[in-house]
Enzyme design. Structure first.
Site, short mmCIF file in Angstrom:
data_model
loop_
_atom_site.label_atom_id
_atom_site.label_comp_id
_atom_site.label_asym_id
_atom_site.label_seq_id
_atom_site.Cartn_x
_atom_site.Cartn_y
_atom_site.Cartn_z
N ASP A 158 59.54 57.13 34.17
CA ASP A 158 58.52 57.41 35.18
C ASP A 158 58.54 58.88 35.59
O ASP A 158 59.53 59.58 35.35
CB ASP A 158 58.74 56.53 36.40
N GLU A 259 52.99 49.70 32.67
CA GLU A 259 53.87 50.76 33.16
C GLU A 259 53.31 51.46 34.39
O GLU A 259 52.16 51.89 34.43
CB GLU A 259 54.09 51.80 32.06
N THR A 260 54.14 51.52 35.43
CA THR A 260 53.75 52.14 36.69
C THR A 260 54.89 53.01 37.20
O THR A 260 56.02 52.91 36.71
CB THR A 260 53.37 51.06 37.72
N ASN A 262 57.57 53.44 39.27
CA ASN A 262 58.37 52.69 40.22
C ASN A 262 59.87 52.90 40.08
O ASN A 262 60.65 52.25 40.78
CB ASN A 262 58.07 51.19 40.12
N ASP A 289 56.23 47.53 31.44
CA ASP A 289 57.02 48.35 32.35
C ASP A 289 58.49 48.30 31.97
O ASP A 289 59.13 47.24 31.98
CB ASP A 289 56.82 47.84 33.78
N ASP A 406 42.70 43.06 39.49
CA ASP A 406 42.83 43.61 40.83
C ASP A 406 41.55 44.35 41.22
O ASP A 406 41.00 45.13 40.43
CB ASP A 406 44.02 44.57 40.86
N GLU A 454 39.70 39.27 41.22
CA GLU A 454 39.79 39.44 42.65
C GLU A 454 38.44 40.03 43.05
O GLU A 454 38.18 41.21 42.81
CB GLU A 454 40.92 40.39 43.04
N ASP A 529 49.68 39.54 48.65
CA ASP A 529 49.30 40.51 49.68
C ASP A 529 48.94 39.78 50.98
O ASP A 529 47.79 39.63 51.33
CB ASP A 529 48.16 41.41 49.22
#
Length: 773
Positions: A158, A259-260, A262, A289, A406, A454, A529
């Site tokens: 990252d 992949e983010t 984090n 990720d 999302d 969503e 959430d």
């Protein structure tokens, strides 16, 4: 005409026909270009291919190690002016023999463009050639920033790690533009083809699914029965396949696993500053990720992900992933006086900003319906290519069975820059292209993708519950809100029995008008959430300002429609049983949050996105109440799965279709009379019951009766006719008197209640479930 002339004419006609029948979608053309970096068939050469319509020069910089060292060699790419694809083929032998690069090849791109023209005197870490951080056309090129290949299959690490904690390396603006990010920047990885099996994909119809939403890391981090080395990983999650199958879950839906940024969560385990536990800031849409892999070597995350998928497939469980194509991990402006120019350049923005992002009308800022950095340009064909190509990669190569999108409304945008307008009828938007190129699973099951939106974002006409086109399922936020209000806001919010009936029966008002079915409604009471199921009934307001490990967390809904049931713990557990019963007895597809089957708590935190802590991970020890609730959940799911009458393929009919003198579905007042419009619309009524003719729906039970008392006191329900020669037997009653391991009884253990006109006293805010035998 000569034979040669005839052949030539024939070939010309054939060529023209081929052009005519070629797929018109751009994804097919881009797929043929093999974007990304790939070995040839003999692994002798690597070809790098990247898209940019606005760059004037692109170079690939190749590294021997992922971090902390300078490049070994760089090459200039050549542009194909027809496709805007830049490419370069490099010999593996040259990389090895001349530059000492053996084994894994790490790389990144540097790009120049109109706002920063190439100058041969430029060296990394200088401003030579610089004109502006952004120009009038929205270009934000900066050669000092090493860029991730949008099509790489894995990235090395990252942007922020324990050894590289300076996030300003990736920033533009006067203070940061000349900082070189090369040594610290995430590197793209050239991967060979992987042959790890994903098992056999389940073909189950969506209508028959029970969805379990959970975080890969949070699923097993607290599980001391697993080796410490695999807790919180794909390998650890694989060990939970048998547990979820035993619970009755048929689809596991993971929070983002693309992949983010984090890794920073590991730097200070006692701080929540800038933590990104949930992972809704995607750096690359193809790479699993790495943080969730116990094998972090190049190729390890891909192999481990696929092995996990196989474990779930072998257990008959679909794997869904939460995907974030509405914005990226590059984020928005840093803010402050220099906010116009200070933006992160990790990948997309530094290669072709106006292609990958929807911009304001002056092209100086991202258009923002996400609240976290601006809209991905989902109306642009090239940006759409990346969406559908990555979806296809996860479906085909990585074994995924469905996707939850999302802020999915951003994918319905009908314009690129200077506006936002959701339009489901726009054939050129992303939501319609996704369905065209990755067809949804047929109603009766089979191959295909389960697409779940969503259906909201921020601002404009982005709230679109019920507004997506045919083929899309949706998180039904209206279902959630109505049932929460009815349970927790009696006397404060008006929810009629007519509204309840519509939600329990599959929300035909939302999905029936465009040919969709009850199973296009993903019913949920809670999700990641917000509150957990337990906390929805245990707190009057969010508790986000607690110290670590329970907080602090910013944001979170203030209007949760929650209630602590007056602090009565038995009433809180009853309310949770009733909420779970709503899900499992309603038409539609139930989804619940990981741990809700055992009353997991987040201690009142309703926005735990930054809590990578033991308080937020699922726990695997049970007190007696939690064990009882887990048994309750398991048996209720089993009842749903055993009774197809609760999982209708079409909306219920109000008539007798098989001549047995019983309508497929009838609604009842508590006194046993049929509910009419006057009863449905009277806000003073709080109790409703319904009977389903199981014989019309292939059910083993000839009839099912469900009653809900939403009033604050007990209500007597007069039971309707159960069918010729039948009587009613109790399967479950969520009342406080019936708490324990047998709130839902096992098949064959049902309690005889009686026949037609039997009166049953149902406790306040409780659900009764009967079958005819």
């Amino acid at each position: 005409m000569s034979s040669t002339g005839l052949l030539s004419s024939y070939l010309l006609v054939l060529f023209a026909l081929l052009l005519f029948v070629q797929p018109t979608n751009a994804r097919a053309a881009i797929d043929a270009q093999n974007l990304g970096a790939k070995y040839d068939a003999t692994a002798s050469n690597i070809t790098f291919r990247v898209y940019s319509s606005r760059a004037t020069r692109i170079e690939v910089w190749i590294y021997k190690t992922a971090q902390g060292a300078q490049e070994k060699v760089s090459y200039v790419l050549t542009k194909d002016t027809t496709t805007n694809i830049w490419s370069k083929t490099v010999s593996v032998a040259t990389l090895s023999g001349t530059y000492g690069i053996t084994g894994t090849v790490f790389y990144g791109y540097r790009a120049w463009g109109p706002n920063w023209p190439y100058n041969s005197a430029w060296t990394k870490g200088t401003g030579t050639g610089f004109a502006s951080d952004v120009d009038a056309n929205g270009n934000r090129f900066n050669p000092n920033k090493l860029l991730i290949d949008p099509y790489t299959r894995e990235i090395s690490h990252d942007p922020i790690t324990a050894t590289c904690q300076d996030g300003s390396l990736y920033a533009t603006g006067a203070t940061h533009r000349n900082k070189d990010s090369g040594a610290c920047a995430p590197k793209s990885i050239v991967l060979a083809t992987d042959t790890t099996s994903i098992g056999t994909k389940p073909t189950r119809a969506l209508k028959d699914d029970v969805i379990y939403e959970v975080h890969v890391r949070g699923l097993t981090m607290n599980d001391t029965s697993l080796p410490a080395s695999i807790r919180g990983t794909y390998a650890g999650a694989a060990q939970k396949a048998s547990y979820l199958a035993g619970l009755g879950v048929t689809a596991v839906e993971f929070l983002p696993v693309q992949e983010t940024g984090n890794d920073q969560n590991d730097i200070d385990p006692n701080s929540t500053t800038d933590d990104n536990y949930w992972g809704y800031m995607t750096l690359n849409y193809f790479a699993p990720d790495r943080r969730y892999a116990s094998d972090k070597t190049p190729g390890g995350p891909t192999r481990e992900w696929k092995a996990m998928v196989k474990a779930f497939h072998d257990a008959g469980i679909k794997v869904y992933i939460d995907v974030v194509y509405n914005h990226t991990g590059e984020g928005g402006a840093w803010g402050g006086t220099d906010g116009l120019t200070v933006y992160n350049l990790y990948s997309f923005r530094g290669l072709d900003n106006p292609t990958y992002y929807s911009l304001t009308s002056d092209y100086q800022h991202p258009w923002d319906n996400t609240g976290v950095g601006g809209n991905y340009n989902s109306r642009n064909t090239i940006a759409q290519n990346l969406i559908v190509d990555s979806l296809a990669w996860w479906r085909d190569a990585l074994g995924v069975d469905g996707f939850r999108y999302d802020l999915g409304s951003v994918l319905g945008n009908s314009c690129q820059h200077g506006c936002f307008n959701f339009d489901k009828n726009d054939s050129g938007n992303a939501i319609n292209r996704i369905l065209s190129e990755l067809p949804s699973r047929p109603a009766g099951g089979g191959s295909g993708v389960d697409h779940i939106a969503e259906p909201w974002a921020i601002g404009g006409n982005s709230y679109q519950v019920g507004g997506f086109p045919s083929g899309w399922a949706e998180w039904n936020g209206i279902y959630r809100d109505a049932l929460r209000k009815k349970q927790n806001k009696l006397g404060l919010e008006t929810v009629t029995t007519g509204t309840l009936a519509t939600r329990f029966a599959g929300s035909s008002d939302l999905y029936g008008d465009d040919g969709r079915k009850p199973w296009h409604s993903i019913n949920f009471m809670v999700a990641h959430d917000g509150f957990t199921l337990n906390d929805l009934y245990a707190y009057n307001s969010k508790q986000n300002n607690q110290p670590w490990p329970y907080g602090p967390s910013d944001g979170g809904e203030d209007n949760n429609n929650s209630w602590d049931q007056g602090g009565n713990l038995a009433e809180q557990r009853k309310a949770a049983r009733t909420g779970m019963a709503f899900l499992m007895l309603s038409a539609g597809v139930p989804m619940f949050n990981g741990g809700d089957e055992a009353l997991r708590t987040q201690f009142g935190n309703n926005n735990a996105y930054n809590l990578d802590s033991a308080a937020n991970w699922l726990y695997w020890t049970r007190d007696s109440y939690e064990a009882d609730f887990e048994t309750y959940s398991k048996r209720l799911i089993a009842f749903r799965k055993a009774h197809p009458a609760l999982r209708p393929a079409n909306f219920y009919s109000g008539v007798d279709n098989n001549g047995n003198v019983m309508e497929q579905l009838r609604w009842f007042k508590p006194n046993g009379a049929q509910a009419d419009s006057a009863y449905f619309n009277d806000a003073n009524n709080h109790a409703i019951a319904w009977r389903i003719d199981g014989s019309e729906l292939g059910d083993g039970a000839s009839a099912i009766y469900i009653a809900y008392n939403g009033w604050s006191g007990s209500v007597n329900f007069t039971l309707p006719w159960p069918g010729t020669g039948k009587q009613w037997y109790r399967v479950a009653d969520t009342a406080t008197w019936n708490e324990g391991a047998n709130t839902v009884v096992t098949p064959g253990s049902e309690t005889l209640i009686g026949g037609e006109n039997t009166v049953y006293g149902l406790e306040a805010r409780s659900v009764l479930l009967l079958i005819a035998k």
